[in-house]
Each structure stands twice: as C-alpha cells, then as structure tokens.
Design a protein around this motif. Structure first.
Motif, PDB file in Angstrom:
ATOM      1  N   THR A 131     -11.770  42.004 -26.125  1.00  0.00           N
ATOM      2  CA  THR A 131     -11.203  41.337 -24.777  1.00  0.00           C
ATOM      3  C   THR A 131     -11.604  41.746 -23.777  1.00  0.00           C
ATOM      4  OG1 THR A 131      -9.069  42.171 -24.697  1.00  0.00           O
ATOM      5  CG2 THR A 131      -9.340  40.848 -26.560  1.00  0.00           C
ATOM      6  N   LEU A 132     -11.824  40.808 -22.753  1.00  0.00           N
ATOM      7  CA  LEU A 132     -12.214  41.273 -21.468  1.00  0.00           C
ATOM      8  C   LEU A 132     -11.093  42.380 -20.748  1.00  0.00           C
ATOM      9  CD1 LEU A 132     -13.594  41.236 -18.566  1.00  0.00           C
ATOM     10  CD2 LEU A 132     -11.766  39.401 -18.127  1.00  0.00           C
ATOM     11  N   LYS A 133      -9.631  42.137 -20.926  1.00  0.00           N
ATOM     12  CA  LYS A 133      -8.655  43.019 -20.354  1.00  0.00           C
ATOM     13  C   LYS A 133      -8.799  44.507 -21.345  1.00  0.00           C
ATOM     14  CE  LYS A 133      -5.742  39.767 -18.173  1.00  0.00           C
ATOM     15  NZ  LYS A 133      -4.223  39.383 -18.123  1.00  0.00           N
ATOM     16  N   GLU A 134      -9.076  44.434 -22.479  1.00  0.00           N
ATOM     17  CA  GLU A 134      -9.255  45.454 -23.157  1.00  0.00           C
ATOM     18  C   GLU A 134     -10.387  46.306 -22.935  1.00  0.00           C
ATOM     19  OE1 GLU A 134     -10.118  46.746 -27.893  1.00  0.00           O
ATOM     20  OE2 GLU A 134     -10.681  44.630 -27.297  1.00  0.00           O
ATOM     21  N   PHE A 135     -11.518  45.727 -22.621  1.00  0.00           N
ATOM     22  CA  PHE A 135     -12.609  46.403 -22.062  1.00  0.00           C
ATOM     23  C   PHE A 135     -12.504  46.992 -20.771  1.00  0.00           C
ATOM     24  CE2 PHE A 135     -17.246  46.829 -20.892  1.00  0.00           C
ATOM     25  CZ  PHE A 135     -17.863  47.567 -21.752  1.00  0.00           C
ATOM     26  N   THR A 136     -11.710  46.293 -19.819  1.00  0.00           N
ATOM     27  CA  THR A 136     -11.379  46.921 -18.457  1.00  0.00           C
ATOM     28  C   THR A 136     -10.629  47.979 -18.635  1.00  0.00           C
ATOM     29  OG1 THR A 136     -11.497  44.694 -17.514  1.00  0.00           O
ATOM     30  CG2 THR A 136     -10.194  46.635 -16.396  1.00  0.00           C
ATOM     31  N   ARG A 137      -9.566  47.887 -19.698  1.00  0.00           N
ATOM     32  CA  ARG A 137      -8.565  49.180 -19.872  1.00  0.00           C
ATOM     33  C   ARG A 137      -9.568  50.520 -20.339  1.00  0.00           C
ATOM     34  NH1 ARG A 137      -5.470  47.080 -23.117  1.00  0.00           N
ATOM     35  NH2 ARG A 137      -6.555  48.233 -25.188  1.00  0.00           N
ATOM     36  N   LEU A 138     -10.399  50.150 -21.165  1.00  0.00           N
ATOM     37  CA  LEU A 138     -11.337  51.591 -21.736  1.00  0.00           C
ATOM     38  C   LEU A 138     -12.146  51.865 -20.878  1.00  0.00           C
ATOM     39  CD1 LEU A 138     -12.036  49.558 -25.214  1.00  0.00           C
ATOM     40  CD2 LEU A 138     -10.185  51.610 -24.785  1.00  0.00           C
ATOM     41  N   VAL A 139     -12.889  50.670 -19.865  1.00  0.00           N
ATOM     42  CA  VAL A 139     -13.824  51.267 -18.765  1.00  0.00           C
ATOM     43  C   VAL A 139     -13.156  52.303 -17.889  1.00  0.00           C
ATOM     44  CG1 VAL A 139     -15.194  50.467 -17.181  1.00  0.00           C
ATOM     45  CG2 VAL A 139     -15.515  49.418 -19.339  1.00  0.00           C
ATOM     46  N   ARG A 140     -11.953  51.992 -17.480  1.00  0.00           N
ATOM     47  CA  ARG A 140     -11.330  52.960 -16.453  1.00  0.00           C
ATOM     48  C   ARG A 140     -11.226  54.197 -16.805  1.00  0.00           C
ATOM     49  NH1 ARG A 140      -8.784  50.016 -12.394  1.00  0.00           N
ATOM     50  NH2 ARG A 140      -8.516  47.702 -12.745  1.00  0.00           N
ATOM     51  N   ALA A 141     -11.174  54.199 -18.256  1.00  0.00           N
ATOM     52  CA  ALA A 141     -11.103  55.842 -18.867  1.00  0.00           C
ATOM     53  C   ALA A 141     -12.314  56.699 -18.894  1.00  0.00           C
ATOM     54  CB  ALA A 141     -10.029  55.927 -19.951  1.00  0.00           C
ATOM     55  N   ILE A 142     -13.371  55.829 -18.614  1.00  0.00           N
ATOM     56  CA  ILE A 142     -14.646  56.363 -18.894  1.00  0.00           C
ATOM     57  C   ILE A 142     -15.289  56.915 -17.396  1.00  0.00           C
ATOM     58  CG2 ILE A 142     -17.175  55.973 -19.406  1.00  0.00           C
ATOM     59  CD1 ILE A 142     -16.052  53.840 -21.480  1.00  0.00           C
ATOM     60  N   ASP A 143     -15.453  58.275 -17.423  1.00  0.00           N
ATOM     61  CA  ASP A 143     -16.070  59.042 -16.334  1.00  0.00           C
ATOM     62  C   ASP A 143     -17.558  58.456 -16.109  1.00  0.00           C
ATOM     63  OD1 ASP A 143     -17.121  60.520 -14.512  1.00  0.00           O
ATOM     64  OD2 ASP A 143     -16.640  62.660 -15.492  1.00  0.00           O
ATOM     65  N   PRO A 144     -17.621  57.889 -15.021  1.00  0.00           N
ATOM     66  CA  PRO A 144     -19.122  57.297 -14.642  1.00  0.00           C
ATOM     67  C   PRO A 144     -20.210  58.167 -14.689  1.00  0.00           C
ATOM     68  CG  PRO A 144     -17.557  57.182 -12.918  1.00  0.00           C
ATOM     69  CD  PRO A 144     -16.729  57.591 -14.015  1.00  0.00           C
ATOM     70  N   ALA A 145     -19.652  59.565 -14.462  1.00  0.00           N
ATOM     71  CA  ALA A 145     -20.746  60.692 -14.308  1.00  0.00           C
ATOM     72  C   ALA A 145     -21.458  60.994 -15.877  1.00  0.00           C
ATOM     73  CB  ALA A 145     -20.154  62.006 -13.828  1.00  0.00           C
ATOM     74  N   THR A 146     -20.694  60.422 -16.824  1.00  0.00           N
ATOM     75  CA  THR A 146     -21.402  60.589 -18.232  1.00  0.00           C
ATOM     76  C   THR A 146     -22.277  59.396 -18.599  1.00  0.00           C
ATOM     77  OG1 THR A 146     -19.618  59.278 -19.424  1.00  0.00           O
ATOM     78  CG2 THR A 146     -19.027  61.865 -18.679  1.00  0.00           C
ATOM     79  N   LEU A 147     -22.241  58.401 -17.795  1.00  0.00           N
ATOM     80  CA  LEU A 147     -23.339  57.394 -17.987  1.00  0.00           C
ATOM     81  C   LEU A 147     -24.854  57.577 -17.499  1.00  0.00           C
ATOM     82  CD1 LEU A 147     -20.784  54.331 -17.161  1.00  0.00           C
ATOM     83  CD2 LEU A 147     -21.324  55.208 -19.492  1.00  0.00           C
ATOM     84  N   PRO A 148     -25.887  57.009 -18.267  1.00  0.00           N
ATOM     85  CA  PRO A 148     -27.074  57.294 -17.534  1.00  0.00           C
ATOM     86  C   PRO A 148     -26.961  56.615 -16.170  1.00  0.00           C
ATOM     87  CG  PRO A 148     -27.222  56.380 -19.716  1.00  0.00           C
ATOM     88  CD  PRO A 148     -25.721  56.364 -19.337  1.00  0.00           C
ATOM     89  N   PRO A 149     -28.061  57.216 -15.379  1.00  0.00           N
ATOM     90  CA  PRO A 149     -28.070  56.829 -13.958  1.00  0.00           C
ATOM     91  C   PRO A 149     -28.731  55.437 -13.942  1.00  0.00           C
ATOM     92  CG  PRO A 149     -29.585  58.352 -14.300  1.00  0.00           C
ATOM     93  CD  PRO A 149     -28.916  58.492 -15.481  1.00  0.00           C
ATOM     94  N   LEU A 150     -28.424  54.732 -13.067  1.00  0.00           N
ATOM     95  CA  LEU A 150     -29.170  53.220 -12.860  1.00  0.00           C
ATOM     96  C   LEU A 150     -30.770  53.254 -12.823  1.00  0.00           C
ATOM     97  CD1 LEU A 150     -28.166  50.409 -12.856  1.00  0.00           C
ATOM     98  CD2 LEU A 150     -28.537  50.144 -10.208  1.00  0.00           C
ATOM     99  N   ASP A 151     -31.224  54.448 -12.474  1.00  0.00           N
ATOM    100  CA  ASP A 151     -32.595  54.779 -12.506  1.00  0.00           C
ATOM    101  C   ASP A 151     -33.153  54.507 -13.767  1.00  0.00           C
ATOM    102  OD1 ASP A 151     -32.721  54.932  -9.705  1.00  0.00           O
ATOM    103  OD2 ASP A 151     -32.731  57.097  -9.617  1.00  0.00           O
ATOM    104  N   ASP A 152     -32.323  54.839 -14.843  1.00  0.00           N
ATOM    105  CA  ASP A 152     -32.980  54.648 -16.263  1.00  0.00           C
ATOM    106  C   ASP A 152     -32.801  53.235 -16.868  1.00  0.00           C
ATOM    107  OD1 ASP A 152     -32.872  57.516 -16.110  1.00  0.00           O
ATOM    108  OD2 ASP A 152     -31.443  57.895 -17.617  1.00  0.00           O
ATOM    109  N   GLY A 153     -32.445  52.416 -15.974  1.00  0.00           N
ATOM    110  CA  GLY A 153     -32.282  50.851 -16.268  1.00  0.00           C
ATOM    111  C   GLY A 153     -31.147  50.562 -16.595  1.00  0.00           C
ATOM    112  N   MET A 154     -30.636  49.343 -16.241  1.00  0.00           N
ATOM    113  CA  MET A 154     -29.342  48.781 -16.371  1.00  0.00           C
ATOM    114  C   MET A 154     -29.059  48.686 -17.823  1.00  0.00           C
ATOM    115  SD  MET A 154     -26.650  47.112 -15.294  1.00  0.00           S
ATOM    116  CE  MET A 154     -27.152  46.504 -13.552  1.00  0.00           C
ATOM    117  N   ALA A 155     -29.954  48.229 -18.596  1.00  0.00           N
ATOM    118  CA  ALA A 155     -29.790  48.082 -19.975  1.00  0.00           C
ATOM    119  C   ALA A 155     -29.184  49.224 -20.722  1.00  0.00           C
ATOM    120  CB  ALA A 155     -30.960  47.662 -20.625  1.00  0.00           C
ATOM    121  N   GLU A 156     -30.047  50.559 -20.474  1.00  0.00           N
ATOM    122  CA  GLU A 156     -29.652  51.799 -20.956  1.00  0.00           C
ATOM    123  C   GLU A 156     -28.010  52.169 -20.596  1.00  0.00           C
ATOM    124  OE1 GLU A 156     -30.017  55.310 -23.500  1.00  0.00           O
ATOM    125  OE2 GLU A 156     -31.434  53.367 -23.124  1.00  0.00           O
ATOM    126  N   ARG A 157     -27.802  51.950 -19.260  1.00  0.00           N
ATOM    127  CA  ARG A 157     -26.494  52.495 -18.683  1.00  0.00           C
ATOM    128  C   ARG A 157     -25.431  51.583 -19.423  1.00  0.00           C
ATOM    129  NH1 ARG A 157     -24.399  54.563 -14.017  1.00  0.00           N
ATOM    130  NH2 ARG A 157     -22.319  53.936 -13.433  1.00  0.00           N
TER     131      ARG A 157
END
Length: 218
Positions: A131-157
C-alpha cells in the motif's frame, strides 16, 4: 495487445520490468479518483525535483481493480491536482490487467484489499506490491546512504529501494489496521477529496525523496 504505459514524457513504449526503465503502478478501485491523483502527483513531484533527468528512466501509471475503462478522472480529483499544480489532462481510466502487474517494478495500492488483489494475480508480485502508506513507512526507515547514487541510474536506485522496503516489511508493522489505508472519496464533496489529496501528497513526499535523493523545494 499490450496496454500502453503512461510515462512522465510522451512516447514511452511498454517494456518488461527491469533494464534501464523503472515502472511504478498505482492501483485503486475505479481508477478515477485515488490512483489518478497518486499517479499525477508522483509525476509532478518527480518532474519538479529532477526535470528532464527522470523522463527516460521512470514510468508512472495507474489502473483500477474495477477500473472504469476509458473514463475520465472525477472532476473533484482533477480539481485536487490543480490545487497542487499537477496536470490532469489526457487521463483515461484503465482496468487492472495481468500485463500491468507483470511489467511493474513497484505497485502501490490505495488499500490493503487492493494489495491483496494484486498479489493474488500472481506474477511474483508480492515483494514489489505495497500500500502507498505502507511503503512510505518502510521508506522512512531506510538510510538513503545505503542506496545507489542517482549517477548509477534512477532505475537501479529505485529497485534497491524496493528490495530494502520488502526486507523491512515484517519488522515495521502498521500501528493500527487502518494506518495503511487511503479511503475512497468517490461521490464525496470536494473538501473530502482535498483531504485525501493531502494524505496522498504527504505519503508520496518521502518516497519521491528516496527515489531521487532530492528533497522537495518549498
């Protein structure tokens, strides 16, 4: 014939999930109120933050479990989009098909019932449907530093974000049964539509921030 995707920019062809393109599918019941609002607010937020950088990487579309095929969005839904400066033009409702789910990299639904219906269609949708709100709750708990940088492409991130959210799902439960619901404003006055629009916009903000690495400009 495969259904045509609705990209940020025109001219996108429908391709299977994966590769250099990431496809977000918003799902509600009739595809004339909640999911059109969510689709167009997502597109508006992405374009506002990244401009043309996002158009080749990400497709945002919507459908309804009992979709009003070919119908325009509700007038009150269009009015809500206008309040946010988002574009409501050219929208037509669609019934949710297997092809939509197969090609989606992320499915965001208005309610838990919609989520269950998408998952019941199969196509290994469980790990990429929230659900949209479920995904929001989970995303808030994810450290953005652990995600690939945008330079690697939007799809990869974006794919890394979905994997991280799926891994957290069993650990971060909803505080109440209704916390993950976006209620249906169909037939309601414009004031209720606007409250639903505010809910959706608030839920989308951290999602778009996580996808793009760019916070909203106020």
């Amino acid at each position: 014939m495969s259904p045509e995707g609705r990209g940020i920019a025109s001219g996108h062809s429908l391709a299977p999930a994966g590769g250099a393109t990431f496809r977000i599918l918003h799902v509600s019941t009739g595809n004339v109120c909640r999911s059109p609002i969510t689709e167009r607010l997502t597109r508006h937020a992405l374009t506002h933050r990244l401009g043309g950088l996002v158009t080749g990487d990400l497709i945002v579309e919507s459908a309804g479990t009992w979709g009003h095929e070919g119908a325009p969005m509700e007038a009150n839904a269009a009015a809500v989009l206008a309040d946010f400066g988002a574009d409501a033009t050219g929208f037509t409702g669609r019934e949710l098909l297997d092809e939509h789910v197969i090609r989606a990299d992320l499915v965001l639904t208005a309610t838990r019932d919609h989520r269950a219906q998408v998952i019941s269609m199969g196509h290994s949708a469980g790990l990429r449907t929230f659900t949209l709100k479920e995904f929001t709750r989970l995303v808030r708990a994810i450290d953005p530093a652990t995600l690939p940088p945008l330079d690697d492409g939007m799809a990869e991130r974006a794919r890394a974000l979905v994997r991280a959210a799926a891994a957290l799902r069993g650990w971060l439960l909803a505080p109440s049964p209704d916390a993950d619901e976006v209620y249906d404003p169909y037939g309601a006055p414009i004031t209720f539509f606007r409250s639903i629009g505010d809910e959706i916009n608030t839920a989308l903000d951290p999602v778009v921030t996580a996808l793009t690495g760019v916070t909203a400009r106020h």
